[in-house]
Design a protein around this motif. Structure first.
Motif, PDB file in Angstrom:
ATOM      1  N   ASP A 473       0.820  -1.221   0.000  1.00 54.65           N
ATOM      2  CA  ASP A 473       0.000   0.000   0.000  1.00 54.65           C
ATOM      3  C   ASP A 473       0.852   1.269   0.000  1.00 54.65           C
ATOM      4  OD1 ASP A 473       1.025  -0.033   2.543  1.00 54.65           O
ATOM      5  OD2 ASP A 473      -0.901   0.200   3.574  1.00 54.65           O
ATOM      6  N   GLY A 474       2.165   1.131  -0.159  1.00 51.17           N
ATOM      7  CA  GLY A 474       3.039   2.282  -0.221  1.00 51.17           C
ATOM      8  C   GLY A 474       3.582   2.740   1.117  1.00 51.17           C
ATOM      9  N   SER A 475       3.079   2.160   2.205  1.00 49.16           N
ATOM     10  CA  SER A 475       3.668   2.467   3.506  1.00 49.16           C
ATOM     11  C   SER A 475       4.980   1.697   3.647  1.00 49.16           C
ATOM     12  CB  SER A 475       2.706   2.095   4.636  1.00 49.16           C
ATOM     13  OG  SER A 475       2.495   0.683   4.659  1.00 49.16           O
ATOM     14  N   CYS A 476       5.824   2.130   4.581  1.00 46.68           N
ATOM     15  CA  CYS A 476       7.139   1.507   4.733  1.00 46.68           C
ATOM     16  C   CYS A 476       7.403   1.144   6.183  1.00 46.68           C
ATOM     17  CB  CYS A 476       8.244   2.452   4.251  1.00 46.68           C
ATOM     18  SG  CYS A 476       8.206   2.799   2.485  1.00 46.68           S
ATOM     19  N   ASN A 477       8.192   0.125   6.368  1.00 49.41           N
ATOM     20  CA  ASN A 477       8.723  -0.239   7.674  1.00 49.41           C
ATOM     21  C   ASN A 477      10.231  -0.010   7.660  1.00 49.41           C
ATOM     22  OD1 ASN A 477       6.116  -1.950   7.455  1.00 49.41           O
ATOM     23  ND2 ASN A 477       6.666  -2.081   9.617  1.00 49.41           N
ATOM     24  N   TYR A 478      10.707   0.755   8.644  1.00 54.36           N
ATOM     25  CA  TYR A 478      12.133   1.043   8.740  1.00 54.36           C
ATOM     26  C   TYR A 478      12.694   0.428  10.012  1.00 54.36           C
ATOM     27  CZ  TYR A 478      16.511   3.506   9.441  1.00 54.36           C
ATOM     28  OH  TYR A 478      17.840   3.788   9.665  1.00 54.36           O
ATOM     29  N   ARG A 479      13.845  -0.216   9.883  1.00 53.80           N
ATOM     30  CA  ARG A 479      14.476  -0.833  11.052  1.00 53.80           C
ATOM     31  C   ARG A 479      15.944  -0.440  11.139  1.00 53.80           C
ATOM     32  NH1 ARG A 479      12.196  -6.783  12.751  1.00 53.80           N
ATOM     33  NH2 ARG A 479      10.086  -6.057  13.196  1.00 53.80           N
ATOM     34  N   ILE A 485      16.536   6.970  22.362  1.00 54.80           N
ATOM     35  CA  ILE A 485      16.708   7.218  23.794  1.00 54.80           C
ATOM     36  C   ILE A 485      16.227   8.617  24.156  1.00 54.80           C
ATOM     37  CG2 ILE A 485      18.551   5.538  24.143  1.00 54.80           C
ATOM     38  CD1 ILE A 485      20.609   7.710  23.763  1.00 54.80           C
ATOM     39  N   GLY A 486      15.370   9.164  23.300  1.00 54.44           N
ATOM     40  CA  GLY A 486      14.842  10.501  23.517  1.00 54.44           C
ATOM     41  C   GLY A 486      15.409  11.525  22.558  1.00 54.44           C
ATOM     42  N   GLN A 487      16.543  11.192  21.927  1.00 55.73           N
ATOM     43  CA  GLN A 487      17.264  12.168  21.111  1.00 55.73           C
ATOM     44  C   GLN A 487      16.718  12.299  19.695  1.00 55.73           C
ATOM     45  OE1 GLN A 487      17.754   9.114  20.934  1.00 55.73           O
ATOM     46  NE2 GLN A 487      19.360   8.423  19.605  1.00 55.73           N
ATOM     47  N   GLY A 488      16.006  11.288  19.197  1.00 59.91           N
ATOM     48  CA  GLY A 488      15.351  11.399  17.904  1.00 59.91           C
ATOM     49  C   GLY A 488      16.139  10.935  16.700  1.00 59.91           C
ATOM     50  N   SER A 489      17.268  10.239  16.896  1.00 55.61           N
ATOM     51  CA  SER A 489      18.077   9.802  15.742  1.00 55.61           C
ATOM     52  C   SER A 489      17.284   8.968  14.738  1.00 55.61           C
ATOM     53  CB  SER A 489      19.308   9.024  16.206  1.00 55.61           C
ATOM     54  OG  SER A 489      20.235   9.880  16.826  1.00 55.61           O
ATOM     55  N   PRO A 490      16.520   7.940  15.177  1.00 50.29           N
ATOM     56  CA  PRO A 490      15.769   7.155  14.179  1.00 50.29           C
ATOM     57  C   PRO A 490      14.790   7.997  13.364  1.00 50.29           C
ATOM     58  CG  PRO A 490      15.916   5.944  16.234  1.00 50.29           C
ATOM     59  CD  PRO A 490      16.427   7.320  16.515  1.00 50.29           C
ATOM     60  N   PHE A 491      14.201   9.021  13.987  1.00 49.67           N
ATOM     61  CA  PHE A 491      13.312   9.901  13.215  1.00 49.67           C
ATOM     62  C   PHE A 491      14.121  10.699  12.201  1.00 49.67           C
ATOM     63  CE2 PHE A 491      10.981  13.939  12.624  1.00 49.67           C
ATOM     64  CZ  PHE A 491       9.849  13.419  12.012  1.00 49.67           C
ATOM     65  N   ARG A 528      27.163   9.124  17.080  1.00 47.24           N
ATOM     66  CA  ARG A 528      27.247   8.504  15.765  1.00 47.24           C
ATOM     67  C   ARG A 528      25.871   8.079  15.234  1.00 47.24           C
ATOM     68  NH1 ARG A 528      26.770   3.189  16.068  1.00 47.24           N
ATOM     69  NH2 ARG A 528      28.078   2.703  14.278  1.00 47.24           N
ATOM     70  N   GLY A 529      24.824   8.222  16.060  1.00 49.89           N
ATOM     71  CA  GLY A 529      23.522   7.673  15.711  1.00 49.89           C
ATOM     72  C   GLY A 529      22.947   8.210  14.422  1.00 49.89           C
ATOM     73  N   LEU A 530      23.076   9.522  14.211  1.00 42.79           N
ATOM     74  CA  LEU A 530      22.543  10.118  12.981  1.00 42.79           C
ATOM     75  C   LEU A 530      23.558  10.052  11.853  1.00 42.79           C
ATOM     76  CD1 LEU A 530      20.244  11.595  11.559  1.00 42.79           C
ATOM     77  CD2 LEU A 530      21.255  13.740  12.311  1.00 42.79           C
ATOM     78  N   MET A 531      24.817  10.343  12.176  1.00 39.04           N
ATOM     79  CA  MET A 531      25.818  10.420  11.120  1.00 39.04           C
ATOM     80  C   MET A 531      26.039   9.060  10.451  1.00 39.04           C
ATOM     81  SD  MET A 531      29.742  11.792  11.264  1.00 39.04           S
ATOM     82  CE  MET A 531      30.545  10.208  11.541  1.00 39.04           C
ATOM     83  N   LEU A 532      26.323   8.036  11.242  1.00 37.36           N
ATOM     84  CA  LEU A 532      26.553   6.715  10.658  1.00 37.36           C
ATOM     85  C   LEU A 532      25.243   5.988  10.390  1.00 37.36           C
ATOM     86  CD1 LEU A 532      29.437   7.293  12.119  1.00 37.36           C
ATOM     87  CD2 LEU A 532      29.756   4.863  11.723  1.00 37.36           C
ATOM     88  N   GLY A 533      24.342   6.007  11.383  1.00 34.02           N
ATOM     89  CA  GLY A 533      23.058   5.331  11.200  1.00 34.02           C
ATOM     90  C   GLY A 533      22.253   5.929  10.069  1.00 34.02           C
ATOM     91  N   GLY A 534      22.280   7.262   9.964  1.00 37.98           N
ATOM     92  CA  GLY A 534      21.542   7.926   8.897  1.00 37.98           C
ATOM     93  C   GLY A 534      22.114   7.653   7.521  1.00 37.98           C
ATOM     94  N   THR A 535      23.427   7.453   7.438  1.00 37.79           N
ATOM     95  CA  THR A 535      24.037   7.144   6.143  1.00 37.79           C
ATOM     96  C   THR A 535      23.689   5.726   5.708  1.00 37.79           C
ATOM     97  OG1 THR A 535      25.825   8.655   6.725  1.00 37.79           O
ATOM     98  CG2 THR A 535      26.193   7.223   4.834  1.00 37.79           C
ATOM     99  N   ALA A 536      23.629   4.803   6.675  1.00 36.81           N
ATOM    100  CA  ALA A 536      23.153   3.450   6.360  1.00 36.81           C
ATOM    101  C   ALA A 536      21.704   3.501   5.881  1.00 36.81           C
ATOM    102  CB  ALA A 536      23.282   2.546   7.583  1.00 36.81           C
TER     103      ALA A 536
END
Length: 770
Positions: A473-479, A485-491, A528-536
């Motif tokens: 349906d065009g929705s996505c699951n991201y893992r 931990i409150g900081q918002g990196s996954p978002f 490193r959560g956004l810099m490395l995780g976000g690049t992945a």
């Protein structure tokens, strides 16, 4: 590829759609309404509780452990000691010096000896009083000098020095003798507790040859590794499900694996689910703290204001175990010069064991204490040659092409000069160079800088990974294994994904990390959560985008380079009539054999160092920050109030400016606490005696100063998605020295130890008047 060029080179756009904009976080409403589920929310009533019986002496050999009377207490289901461990009774992080359960020797008041499984808290508390341990007490060493005294007993085999570090850059010979001005001081940075609202927790469910643990750490994969090690099992026999985490600041990076291992071990031995949740007293008494450090700092400058050399001796207090001290000490050593180019650096570090609660990961990871010293040294040098503190710093700050303390060449992404100039102008610094009196109160201004290497320390391999699935349906699951931990990196990752594949953030669900179905992203630490995780995440999104673009090109019968994805649609750039909703495109992808799933793996550029000199490429990139503070000191009471803060940060690329502001505002409060309020009190046995919110004082909302909007400087890092760098730790590093420098400007009083309590200030002012 240069991932900072995704917008122009791949998306073919000049402007961002989502990245760089303030977007409401998709998890905000559930957290605000109390619907978000944390570890304790998953635990059914009646679950067996686990409590840890701990040492009551600071340093002793264990002759015997008697649990017979405790086992007779009604409600006690089992008690386990080190003799029950069939895997590995060792859980040390950097060094193998920390038993899982101590059965031979204890090293501080609070060392774990036995695990008590009980039906309720009352039974566990009664059993605590009935366990008998026969100790052969040894001399306890409660400070670094005592532990280093000649003839002191070894706290661990091999002596009381856990690790040493050094840097040798240039030639320090004759630098101080030929200097125009030299300043020297010894600085002390004490314990600090993380004081997260949610205490440490783990809930374990046994399953034959497998165990599942729901927990609130900072790395589900490190938790899995430690559990498997203690059990002697393969990694695939341990499943860690990462719950939402109510604050961490580094503490749960260290305690998460321990609590998971306690709960998993007890659950498997008992054959039923077990929950282990610390109360506030346990958390404050036994969790790892900010490592205390003594820093002896000597600096030299010529008459033109160029720093010519530094000599720095760092003595880090490990506490009972080394834990992260080798990495913490190395970061302090590597950053010892601050964000300045200094040709001649002689730096030595050593980490020393004592018989107290051990240190560990904490926001700023060594750089807060280091900059507390280095930035006061820079202020002192400026005043010594009668130069404005900001002008002095501008003559020395790192610029593109400059070399760090470790002689690492910074060929791009260096914005500290712009940060400093920005806060200078925003605070009207030039017109605030004289203290301002109002009755007994006096106001002053101070400045402080920070830089922080983003990634794990030294040459440790650093990578991250992520996966993305588009549903029909065009929705996505991201893992991702990067933890919320409150900081918002996954978002932040989701915003990167959204920018690339054109699906709105609210259509992308962030699944909780689960080691059975999530790729190993390594820990959420080191900013490193956004810099490395976000690049992945970007790599996964680019892979999925390719499938989406090729499917749309086939449908429209055009070349793939004509397809763009935005606003939940795929369309032909040259023919606006060729357009399809992502929902319909997703269905076509399934029908036409285009892969709807993707994973991204990103490894940071190689780092290295010379073990003889300490020189090399020690961190992937650096985040820079500058802060100006206005403080007011009441000269009658000694009370210091932070009136206003002007912050600036070079974060590479602001993926979400509002999240950056949130990080900075939280860091200001936490830094103020360390500078002015927080004090961990220990008695003569090394026990923490103020283990509660009443006696361990942290800033409240009423203490928060006026905070000027953060000035964001964007100097993109070429190896990360859209150029983003880490923010969480650099945000706190400059706060403490900025406040202490402002106090000096207001009062003429320097403090080499924090926190600066009102009675310390009052005493200093009284003595100065004599």
């Amino acid at each position: 590829m240069q991932y900072d060029k995704i917008l122009s080179d791949i998306l073919g756009r000049k402007n961002f759609l989502v990245v760089g904009k303030n977007v409401i976080r998709t998890d905000a409403l559930d957290k605000a309404l109390g619907k978000a589920k944390y570890t304790a929310d998953y635990v059914p009533k009646g679950t067996t509780i686990l409590k840890v019986y701990r040492s009551t002496v600071a340093h002793a050999n264990i002759r015997s452990i008697d649990t017979s009377e405790a086992l007779k207490v009604p409600g006690i289901e089992a008690i386990y000691t080190g003799s029950d461990i069939t895997g590995n009774n060792q859980i040390g992080y950097a060094l193998p010096d920390q038993p899982f359960l101590n059965d031979k020797k204890v090293h501080f008041v609070g060392d774990p000896i036995a695990l008590i499984c009980a039906k309720d808290e009352y039974a566990a508390a009664e059993a605590m009083d009935k366990i008998y341990v026969d100790y052969e007490e040894l001399q306890a060493y409660l400070d670094i000098d005592a532990a280093l005294t000649e003839g002191a007993e070894d706290i661990h085999d091999g002596g009381n020095v856990a690790v040493v570090t050094k840097i040798r850059k240039g030639d320090i010979t004759g630098v101080f003798e030929s200097a125009y001005a030299v300043v020297e001081d010894i600085y002390w940075s004490p314990y600090q507790d993380h004081m997260y609202i949610e205490t440490e927790a783990a809930y374990a469910i046994p399953g034959g040859s497998k165990v599942t643990v729901i927990a609130n750490g900072q790395s589900p994969f490190l938790c899995r590794e430690k559990v498997a090690h203690v059990l002697g099992w393969d990694l695939n026999q341990v499943q860690i499900i990462q719950a939402l985490t109510g604050g961490a600041f580094g503490g749960k990076d260290d305690q998460g694996p321990l609590l998971c291992a306690y709960a998993a071990f007890a659950a498997l031995k008992l054959g039923k689910p077990v929950v282990h949740i610390w109360n506030r007293e346990e958390s404050l008494s036994y969790s790892n703290k900010r490592f205390p450090a003594r820093i002896h700092y000597k600096s030299a400058t010529n008459k033109d204001g160029k720093v010519t050399g530094i000599e720095v001796k760092i003595t880090l207090e490990c506490g009972a175990y080394a834990n992260r001290s080798p990495f913490w000490l190395w970061r302090q050593t590597a950053h010892a010069g601050g964000p300045y180019e200094i040709d001649n650096c002689w730096i030595d570090g050593k980490a020393v064991y004592t018989n107290k609660v051990y240190g560990g990961s904490f926001r700023g990871f060594g750089d807060l204490a280091l900059h507390f010293a280095a930035e006061q040294q820079m202020d002192k040098l400026a005043y010594a040659i009668d130069m404005d503190p900001i002008e002095f710093r501008l003559k020395n700050v790192l610029v593109e092409g400059g070399r760090t303390t470790c002689d690492q060449v910074l060929d791009h992404s260096v914005g500290i000069k712009e940060c400093l100039e920005a806060v200078r102008d925003a605070s009207n610094w030039a017109n605030n160079r004289e203290p301002v009196w109002n009755g007994t109160k006096v106001r002053g201004y101070g400045v402080g800088l920070a830089y922080h290497g983003i990634s794990t320390s030294r040459s440790s391999p650093d990578w991250s990974a992520a996966s993305l699935l588009m549903n029909q349906d065009g929705s996505c699951n991201y893992r991702t294994g990067i933890v919320e931990i409150g900081q918002g990196s996954p978002f932040g990752h989701v915003k990167i994904v959204s920018e690339i594949i054109g699906v709105p953030p609210e259509k992308i669900r962030i699944d909780l990390p689960d080691t059975d179905s999530t790729l190993n992203a390594k820990p959420t630490h080191g900013s490193r959560g956004l810099m490395l995780g976000g690049t992945a995440a970007a790599k996964a999104a680019l892979m999925l985008r390719e499938s989406m673009v090729n499917c749309a090109a086939e449908l429209f019968e055009v070349d793939a380079d004509r397809i763009d994805l935005r606003d939940n649609k795929a369309f032909d750039r040259k023919n606006k009539d060729n357009v399809i909703d992502i929902k319909e495109l997703a269905e076509e992808m399934y029908l036409r054999d285009y892969n709807p799933g993707a994973h991204g793996y990103f490894k940071a550029p190689k780092r290295f160092f010379d073990p003889v000199t300490g020189l090399g490429v020690n961190y992937s990139v650096y985040t820079f920050a500058a802060t100006v503070a206005e403080v007011e000191v009441d000269t009658e009471t000694g009370e210091t109030t932070v009136i206003k803060i002007w912050p600036a940060m070079d974060c590479g690329k602001a993926i979400d400016p509002m999240i950056i502001e949130g990080q900075i505002e939280g860091a200001i409060s936490q830094g103020m606490g360390f500078a002015l309020m927080e004090s961990m009190e220990l008695n003569d046995k090394g026990e923490v005696i103020n283990a509660n919110f009443t006696d361990y004082v942290v800033p409240s909302s009423l203490d928060t100063p006026e905070i000027d909007p953060c000035i964001i400087i964007e100097k993109p890092y070429k190896h990360s998605a859209f150029g983003a760098k880490g923010v969480g730790e650099p945000a706190i590093i400059s706060i403490v020295p900025t406040i202490t420098n402002a106090i000096y400007h207001a009062t003429g009083q320097r403090f080499s130890t924090v926190p600066i309590k009102p009675w310390d200030m009052h005493k200093a002012l009284k003595e100065a008047r004599k």
